[in-house]
Design a protein around this motif. Sequence first.
Motif, PDB file in Angstrom:
ATOM      1  N   LEU A  82      40.137  33.616  40.944  1.00 31.59           N
ATOM      2  CA  LEU A  82      40.167  35.005  40.498  1.00 31.59           C
ATOM      3  C   LEU A  82      40.806  35.191  39.118  1.00 31.59           C
ATOM      4  N   PRO A  83      41.921  34.538  38.796  1.00 30.63           N
ATOM      5  CA  PRO A  83      42.487  34.719  37.452  1.00 30.63           C
ATOM      6  C   PRO A  83      41.582  34.197  36.332  1.00 30.63           C
ATOM      7  N   LEU A  84      40.639  33.310  36.676  1.00 29.22           N
ATOM      8  CA  LEU A  84      39.738  32.751  35.662  1.00 29.22           C
ATOM      9  C   LEU A  84      38.541  33.654  35.391  1.00 29.22           C
ATOM     10  N   LEU A  85      38.279  34.598  36.281  1.00 28.52           N
ATOM     11  CA  LEU A  85      37.144  35.499  36.108  1.00 28.52           C
ATOM     12  C   LEU A  85      37.515  36.638  35.174  1.00 28.52           C
ATOM     13  N   SER A  86      36.490  37.225  34.557  1.00 26.96           N
ATOM     14  CA  SER A  86      36.740  38.365  33.688  1.00 26.96           C
ATOM     15  C   SER A  86      37.307  39.510  34.528  1.00 26.96           C
ATOM     16  N   PRO A  87      38.188  40.322  33.954  1.00 25.25           N
ATOM     17  CA  PRO A  87      38.754  41.444  34.715  1.00 25.25           C
ATOM     18  C   PRO A  87      37.687  42.356  35.319  1.00 25.25           C
ATOM     19  N   LYS A  88      36.566  42.519  34.604  1.00 26.61           N
ATOM     20  CA  LYS A  88      35.507  43.401  35.083  1.00 26.61           C
ATOM     21  C   LYS A  88      34.929  42.903  36.398  1.00 26.61           C
ATOM     22  N   ILE A  89      34.690  41.597  36.509  1.00 29.05           N
ATOM     23  CA  ILE A  89      34.159  41.034  37.746  1.00 29.05           C
ATOM     24  C   ILE A  89      35.245  40.983  38.814  1.00 29.05           C
ATOM     25  N   ARG A  90      36.440  40.584  38.429  1.00 30.53           N
ATOM     26  CA  ARG A  90      37.541  40.459  39.386  1.00 30.53           C
ATOM     27  C   ARG A  90      37.810  41.787  40.097  1.00 30.53           C
ATOM     28  N   ASP A  91      37.701  42.885  39.382  1.00 30.39           N
ATOM     29  CA  ASP A  91      37.977  44.194  39.967  1.00 30.39           C
ATOM     30  C   ASP A  91      36.908  44.637  40.951  1.00 30.39           C
ATOM     31  N   ARG A  92      35.798  43.916  41.016  1.00 34.07           N
ATOM     32  CA  ARG A  92      34.714  44.305  41.922  1.00 34.07           C
ATOM     33  C   ARG A  92      34.765  43.579  43.262  1.00 34.07           C
ATOM     34  N   PHE A  93      35.784  42.769  43.455  1.00 37.15           N
ATOM     35  CA  PHE A  93      35.979  42.104  44.742  1.00 37.15           C
ATOM     36  C   PHE A  93      36.578  43.090  45.743  1.00 37.15           C
ATOM     37  N   LYS A  94      35.990  43.099  46.940  1.00 42.20           N
ATOM     38  CA  LYS A  94      36.493  43.919  48.041  1.00 42.20           C
ATOM     39  C   LYS A  94      36.648  43.009  49.258  1.00 42.20           C
ATOM     40  N   PHE A  95      37.690  43.227  50.051  1.00 42.46           N
ATOM     41  CA  PHE A  95      37.991  42.350  51.173  1.00 42.46           C
ATOM     42  C   PHE A  95      37.913  43.130  52.486  1.00 42.46           C
ATOM     43  N   HIS A  96      37.224  42.529  53.465  1.00 46.49           N
ATOM     44  CA  HIS A  96      37.026  43.162  54.772  1.00 46.49           C
ATOM     45  C   HIS A  96      37.471  42.211  55.877  1.00 46.49           C
ATOM     46  N   ARG A  97      38.299  42.716  56.757  1.00 44.27           N
ATOM     47  CA  ARG A  97      38.792  41.882  57.854  1.00 44.27           C
ATOM     48  C   ARG A  97      37.778  41.753  58.979  1.00 44.27           C
ATOM     49  N   THR A  98      36.925  42.747  59.131  1.00 41.59           N
ATOM     50  CA  THR A  98      35.981  42.755  60.247  1.00 41.59           C
ATOM     51  C   THR A  98      34.580  43.107  59.767  1.00 41.59           C
ATOM     52  N   GLU A  99      33.592  42.834  60.618  1.00 42.46           N
ATOM     53  CA  GLU A  99      32.215  43.207  60.298  1.00 42.46           C
ATOM     54  C   GLU A  99      32.048  44.716  60.281  1.00 42.46           C
ATOM     55  N   GLN A 100      32.849  45.430  61.076  1.00 49.52           N
ATOM     56  CA  GLN A 100      32.776  46.887  61.073  1.00 49.52           C
ATOM     57  C   GLN A 100      33.140  47.446  59.702  1.00 49.52           C
ATOM     58  N   GLU A 101      34.164  46.871  59.090  1.00 49.15           N
ATOM     59  CA  GLU A 101      34.528  47.308  57.737  1.00 49.15           C
ATOM     60  C   GLU A 101      33.394  47.025  56.762  1.00 49.15           C
ATOM     61  N   LEU A 102      32.713  45.905  56.932  1.00 51.35           N
ATOM     62  CA  LEU A 102      31.576  45.571  56.074  1.00 51.35           C
ATOM     63  C   LEU A 102      30.451  46.579  56.264  1.00 51.35           C
ATOM     64  N   GLN A 103      30.176  46.941  57.517  1.00 50.45           N
ATOM     65  CA  GLN A 103      29.101  47.889  57.807  1.00 50.45           C
ATOM     66  C   GLN A 103      29.353  49.241  57.147  1.00 50.45           C
ATOM     67  N   ASN A 104      30.618  49.604  57.015  1.00 46.45           N
ATOM     68  CA  ASN A 104      30.953  50.878  56.377  1.00 46.45           C
ATOM     69  C   ASN A 104      30.767  50.838  54.864  1.00 46.45           C
ATOM     70  N   ALA A 105      30.662  49.620  54.317  1.00 48.31           N
ATOM     71  CA  ALA A 105      30.587  49.471  52.862  1.00 48.31           C
ATOM     72  C   ALA A 105      29.198  49.091  52.364  1.00 48.31           C
ATOM     73  N   ILE A 106      28.327  48.630  53.253  1.00 47.82           N
ATOM     74  CA  ILE A 106      27.008  48.113  52.864  1.00 47.82           C
ATOM     75  C   ILE A 106      25.909  48.904  53.558  1.00 47.82           C
ATOM     76  N   ASP A 107      24.808  49.093  52.857  1.00 47.39           N
ATOM     77  CA  ASP A 107      23.615  49.720  53.425  1.00 47.39           C
ATOM     78  C   ASP A 107      23.182  48.946  54.673  1.00 47.39           C
ATOM     79  N   GLN A 108      23.283  49.567  55.856  1.00 45.14           N
ATOM     80  CA  GLN A 108      23.021  48.857  57.101  1.00 45.14           C
ATOM     81  C   GLN A 108      21.549  48.507  57.288  1.00 45.14           C
TER      82      GLN A 108
END
Length: 330
Positions: free
Chosen positions: A228-254
């Motif tokens: 992550l520190p090696l990536l450009s700030p623009k790309i690094r800021d687009r990382f999102k972390f989800h603990r469960t598949e339910q959290e993913l479903q809320n963030a992605i077009d199902q």
Amino acid sequence: MHVEDEMDKCPREYVPYRTTLDDRDLVRAAEELHENEDTRESSIAQLREFIAKHPQIVRCRTDPVFLLRFLRYRKFNVTEACATLEGGLAFLMRMRTLYGEEVNTFHPNVQRMVELDAIVPLGFDRQRRMVILVRVGAMDPKETTALLQMRLGALIINTCLEYERTQVHGTVWIVDCSGMTMGHVGIWGLSEVKLMADSINEVVTMFVKEVHMVKVPRITWMLLDILLPLLSPKIRDRFKFHRTEQELQNAIDQTILPTSYGGQQSLKQATDNFRDMFEKQTKWFKLEEQFYMDLSVPAPGAGSSGTRALRNEFPGDEAMVGSFRKLTVD
């Protein structure tokens, strides 16, 4: 023109542009990328002139869809598009020097990676972005390498970039880390992580809109803390972390998610669709194995100093590519 002729850096006749975009795509391209009929035609012509006059470039695609991936990525700043094209070709030459035929698309090792369905384009979501699923657990660390995983990623990216809609709207990545073990982490050394970061920052001509990391185990952070520190700030800021598949479903077009992730399409259907996409692009992959840049020839403006590392500034005299139109970009 025969497809083979499109590897001629200076053909007698260039392939004309015929858009595959609809009105909604074209509006997006105009608003976000500064693309219209005037900028498109003149910019393609200047990029072709750059290729034709570049002393190191020997064989290169000159068809519009290939050139537009660089122009759109740089929002029709032709100077930057030329630099990105030159840098990408130089990177490819260095990879071939380091790893030989193993990086070729049709090398048996690469084809075995394709058959794992470890990285699968799922299709376009409601925002017309290509969604790509990475299943880390599908890759056996005893039978693969970091290089092959990067090569598979490059193959997927190049397949998707043959579709103009991907060039315009970009991509969303889902990285499923379930099943990731210390073996998966162990195949990535510092040099491989740095190589991947360099390629993401400097070579990949694809808009990355979001990266969704799912079920990230603690051992994965051994890699992420380096990457992550090696990536450009623009790309690094687009990382999102989800603990469960339910959290993913809320963030992605199902509608685009596989049923195994709570979505509405089968993973098999998605993999079948990707195989169709790949087959349609086979002719280009075979031609791209003929890409050649002679790095023994001094680069433009380099005098006798030989080749240069990847650089963001324009490589050489602007007179090579005619009169550039400077565009104000975000």
